[in-house]
Structures are given as C-alpha cells and as structure tokens.
Scaffold this active site. Structure first.
Site, PDB file in Angstrom:
ATOM      1  N   SER A  67       0.857  -1.189   0.000  1.00 48.01           N
ATOM      2  CA  SER A  67       0.000   0.000   0.000  1.00 48.01           C
ATOM      3  C   SER A  67       0.885   1.228   0.000  1.00 48.01           C
ATOM      4  CB  SER A  67      -0.918   0.017   1.227  1.00 48.01           C
ATOM      5  OG  SER A  67      -1.501   1.302   1.391  1.00 48.01           O
ATOM      6  N   GLY A  68       0.610   2.146  -0.908  1.00 49.41           N
ATOM      7  CA  GLY A  68       1.426   3.346  -0.996  1.00 49.41           C
ATOM      8  C   GLY A  68       1.200   4.312   0.146  1.00 49.41           C
TER       9      GLY A  68
END
Length: 349
Positions: free
Chosen positions: A91-92
């Site tokens: 997940s960024g």
C-alpha cells in the site's frame, strides 16, 4: 487495572488516507519473510486487526500497519498492512505513513535534507527517499515492486448495469479500472454512494469473469478494488516538460472511498498508461483524489514479470502524524474484537 492488551499506536494519514502505525505491543510474529509474517498474522492474530479497525476503536475507512523487525539484511524494518477486509501485499499511503512515523519518532535516524531507507513489505523490498527539514518528513518517495497489466478493454457483465469495459492491472493490489464517463458517473465527492455501489458490483463481476493470477506469487489476491478514472489532462510540469494529470476514485472493499489518490492504484495505472503508449518512462503523472489530494508518480524503469511487460513505479506524497496513543483492551469489555454495524461494513458484493 490489568489490561488484556495494550498497543502503542501512532495515528497518521497520507494525503487524507488513514494509516495507523503500531510500533509496540504485538510481540514476535513468526515467518522468514514479511509475506510469511502476514500470513501468520492473518491466520492467528486477526483479532488484532479487528481490534484496531472495527468499531468502537476504528472505522471502515481506517487502515493499520504493524512494524516488525525484518530478517532481510537490506531492510531497516518490515511492516504488515491491515485493511478492513484484507491484508494487502503493498500500500502506498500506508508505506508513506510508516516511513514518516519511523523517522519522526526517532525509531530510525533522520538525515536532512534526504533520508534513504529500505522497508520490507509483504510484496518485497521498498526503497524510500524521504525529504526532511527541521525534524519533519516533508515528502516520501517510494519505489514499488513491478506493476503490470492483466487485461485491456475486457468486457464484463455487471448485474443491473450490463456490459462494462474494464482494464485490470496490478500495482501491489489488483484493480479493475473503469472510465467514469463510460458509466455516466461524475467524479465528485457527492457521488460517493453511487460510486461505492457500482464499484463493488464491478469488482465482483470482474473477479468472477476474468482470470487473474500473480505470476510469481499466486497467494497474492486477485481483483479486490475498482478505480474510476477521469480523462487525461496534459500540461507543462514545473520543469517545463509535459506532465499528465487525472482525477480518480478508488473504491476499496467492503465499499468505501480511498481518501488519497491511492498509491497502488497509481502504480497499476502507470503500467496501464505505459501499455497504451500514453505515458513515457520518467514523465510526471499526477493523480488527484476526490478530496483534492495528489501524488506525484513516474515510471522509474521497465522490466518483465513472468509473461508480463512491467514497469517500476515511483510514487511520492506527504504524510502527517495526527496522534500518539495507547490502545487498550479491558478484559471485561464485551467487544473483545470490536464490532461492525450495517453499511458500508457489510457489503452484499
């Protein structure tokens, strides 16, 4: 009072998207890699995910990250990502929160003006370049694992809608991309209920009708998100080169809006834009969320992953710490794993 559980949590958000960071209280988690640790956590410690994310301590739009030591000699730390309905490989926005918390709390030393570190996510090693000043992380750039396209212009049957054209791409999570104009929905925050419902319908139909299997790790889930995309707008970047902007709305299961432009959706879209010849390596792409927050993204390089042409995405954005707290569980509390009530927790799709 002897609490049944006490977790040290640093709350943060990256461009509007929540990312709690658990820095203490979990204890050792078995596993050689962070992916192994994620699997163990999901099978044996899922009550902690529920405790953190379900009511009354959490909400459906919350995410959490558990910081753990990494066995990889190249990594400074590892982390597991916890979301409402799944354990993503990557997940960024959560990675930006983790990097910011590690540096601003002193868990890792900060070097100004730029701190370089490596974090091990369940997807693999993630290179981090944090721009820092006066003890503050001003921006986090992450270099993701490869992103690639599974399907372009695939036609699926969506109940209650009919035929819908979708693209499917992986960028740490797997997304069904839909041109918002093609389904007649304006990309506006006021349309969130419609976007939630249709996004979940499309995700379910795409997952059932299109074959998706990660080429190097088949245990990575298939299609779990929908991204509604706006038109591409081309204009001059600050350096004078051409940049590309676009608004998007990413619908995360069980049916809620990613408040940020979505780092993994952006990674997957970089692969899609490159496959379509609409974005060149090194060219700036700036996605915008429905609340107006933005990421900056570029294709660092191209590669292959199994049978797929792939890109190496770089995403940058900002994160802020919002609170420092100790989450506790009273043994007499009747909701030992929290609870969920109605929509949007219990989607029918």
């Amino acid at each position: 009072m002897r609490f049944g559980r006490m977790l040290n949590v640093v709350d943060a958000h990256a461009e509007g998207e929540s990312g709690k960071v658990v820095v203490g209280g979990v204890g050792p988690v078995p596993g050689e890699t962070m992916f192994d640790k994620m699997l163990h956590f999901s099978e044996h410690l899922d009550h902690l995910r529920k405790l953190l994310l379900c009511e009354p301590r959490g909400a459906v739009w919350h995410n959490a990250n558990v910081v753990l030591p990494s066995n990889n000699p190249d990594a400074d730390f590892g982390y597991i990502i916890l979301e409402s309905t799944e354990y993503p490989a990557m997940s960024g926005s959560n990675t930006m929160c983790v990097a910011t918390v590690l540096l601003e709390t002193g868990m890792l030393p900060m070097t100004e003006p730029v701190t370089h570190l490596v974090l091990e996510s369940p997807a693999g090693l993630i290179g981090i370049e944090a721009t820092c000043a006066s003890g503050k992380v001003e921006r986090v750039k992450l270099v993701n694992q490869p992103a690639f396209v599974y399907h372009q212009d695939a036609k699926i049957d969506v109940p209650g809608v009919g035929k819908v054209s979708v693209d499917v791409a992986y960028g740490g999570m797997t997304f069904a991309f839909v041109d918002a104009g093609s389904v007649g929905i304006p990309l506006e925050a006021g349309q969130e209920a419609v976007l939630y419902d249709l996004g979940q319908r499309i995700k379910k139909a795409a997952a059932e009708q299109l074959e998706v299997r990660h080429p190097t790790n088949p245990r990575i889930p298939g299609i779990t998100n929908t991204s509604f995309t706006g038109p591409l707008i081309r204009e001059d970047a600050p350096d004078g080169a051409e940049m590309v902007r676009s608004k998007n709305a990413v619908i995360v299961s069980p049916g809620r809006l990613d408040r940020s432009p979505c780092g993994m959706g952006t990674s997957a879209r970089l692969a899609l834009l490159h496959a379509r010849g609409e974005l060149k390596p090194g060219q700036l792409f700036r996605p915008e969320s429905l609340i107006g927050s933005q990421f900056d993204a570029r294709i660092e390089d191209t590669t292959r992953l199994g049978p797929y042409a792939a890109v190496i995405p770089a995403i940058s954005g900002r994160a802020w710490i919002t609170s420092l707290n100790q989450l506790v569980l009273d043994p007499s509390d009747p909701f030992q794993e929290g609870f969920v009530v109605g929509k949007p927790w219990k989607s029918e799709y």
